[in-house]
Design an enzyme around this catalytic site. Sequence first.
Site, short mmCIF file in Angstrom:
data_model
loop_
_atom_site.label_atom_id
_atom_site.label_comp_id
_atom_site.label_asym_id
_atom_site.label_seq_id
_atom_site.Cartn_x
_atom_site.Cartn_y
_atom_site.Cartn_z
N PRO A 2 14.30 -7.13 -64.27
CA PRO A 2 14.19 -7.27 -65.72
C PRO A 2 13.60 -6.00 -66.34
CG PRO A 2 13.40 -9.24 -64.62
CD PRO A 2 13.62 -8.21 -63.55
N GLU A 3 14.25 -5.51 -67.38
CA GLU A 3 13.79 -4.32 -68.09
C GLU A 3 13.17 -4.75 -69.41
OE1 GLU A 3 16.86 -1.27 -68.06
OE2 GLU A 3 17.63 -2.01 -66.14
N LYS A 60 7.42 -3.25 -68.60
CA LYS A 60 8.04 -4.41 -67.94
C LYS A 60 7.01 -5.47 -67.54
CE LYS A 60 11.46 -1.21 -66.01
NZ LYS A 60 12.06 -0.67 -64.77
N HIS A 94 12.66 -21.15 -54.36
CA HIS A 94 11.70 -20.06 -54.22
C HIS A 94 10.61 -20.11 -55.30
CE1 HIS A 94 14.12 -18.17 -51.08
NE2 HIS A 94 15.18 -18.46 -51.81
N ARG A 113 13.13 -12.68 -54.07
CA ARG A 113 12.77 -11.51 -53.25
C ARG A 113 11.28 -11.42 -52.94
NH1 ARG A 113 16.66 -7.40 -53.81
NH2 ARG A 113 15.43 -6.24 -52.29
N ARG A 156 9.80 19.04 -68.20
CA ARG A 156 10.08 18.27 -66.97
C ARG A 156 11.42 18.70 -66.38
NH1 ARG A 156 7.32 12.90 -66.79
NH2 ARG A 156 5.91 12.77 -68.58
N ARG A 265 19.55 5.93 -56.86
CA ARG A 265 19.96 4.79 -57.69
C ARG A 265 21.40 4.96 -58.14
NH1 ARG A 265 15.38 2.57 -60.10
NH2 ARG A 265 16.76 0.86 -60.74
#
EC number: 3.2.2.23
Length: 277
Positions: A2-3, A60, A94, A113, A156, A265
């Site tokens: 979830p973002e 988050k 779960h 998870r 950066r 990713r």
Amino acid sequence: MPELPEVETIVRSLEKHLSGLVITSVDLFKPEVIRTPRVDIFTDQIVGRQFQKKLGRRGKYLLLHMSDGLTLVIHLRMTGRLIYCDADLPLEKHTHVIFHLDNGKQLRFADVRRFGRMSLVPTREVPHLPGIKEMGPEPLDTAFSREYLKKELRRRRTRIKSLLLDQCFVAGLGNIYADEALHEAKIHPERLAPDLTSREASGLHKAIIEVISSGIKHRGTTFRDYVDGEGRSGSYQHQLKVYNREGLPCPHCGKPIQRIKVAGRSSYYCSSCQKAK
């Protein structure tokens, strides 16, 4: 995982139900879910606490503010769910924690998870918690300005996709919304951050705000695990232009969406609209 839009949606969906409710007891099936304090102290401190009218979020992290100056801090990680429900709802396989509430309902935390974690801490300490104290600005806050973005890009020297995932740069972005923002701004995910022009940086700033706002409007993205605090799926998956659409046509130019690895990713992009340069 979830973002920001998903976590914000969970907070909003829980807020209207939890306000004023008191935790009467706790069933803890997986003690390792509790990061701090010690499990027995956690249970003792949270029972009898009342949820405040206004809940919160940072990046988050869910921030469930409670009476007596305490906050339940929860990170859902990859597959965590936090659902307000009837006590007789069949238990998910779960389910790790059940908070029993004084109206007869339950707040359940489930996680396939098992990476999700929660802590009960004094509210005043929340900004100083590891993982939160290092966070960059929220993308919808005024601190995330075009000037901030341009300054950070210049200093950066990393790929722009990697930078967008760095929570110290901007809070709450993950794979989905980073890919969507880069596509909207027509920027290749492997471009180096300081190589972006001022115009590209401005376009990226606008795109980040737009995709995050749209993600919240559509109540998040659901592929498998994510649901809000009422157990409802989001709908932003129907708005996605590139994420998880490998081989499908780009909605802007019709070329097939491609997938590459950036910093380990998966990244989805259009090679025609998002030139490597």
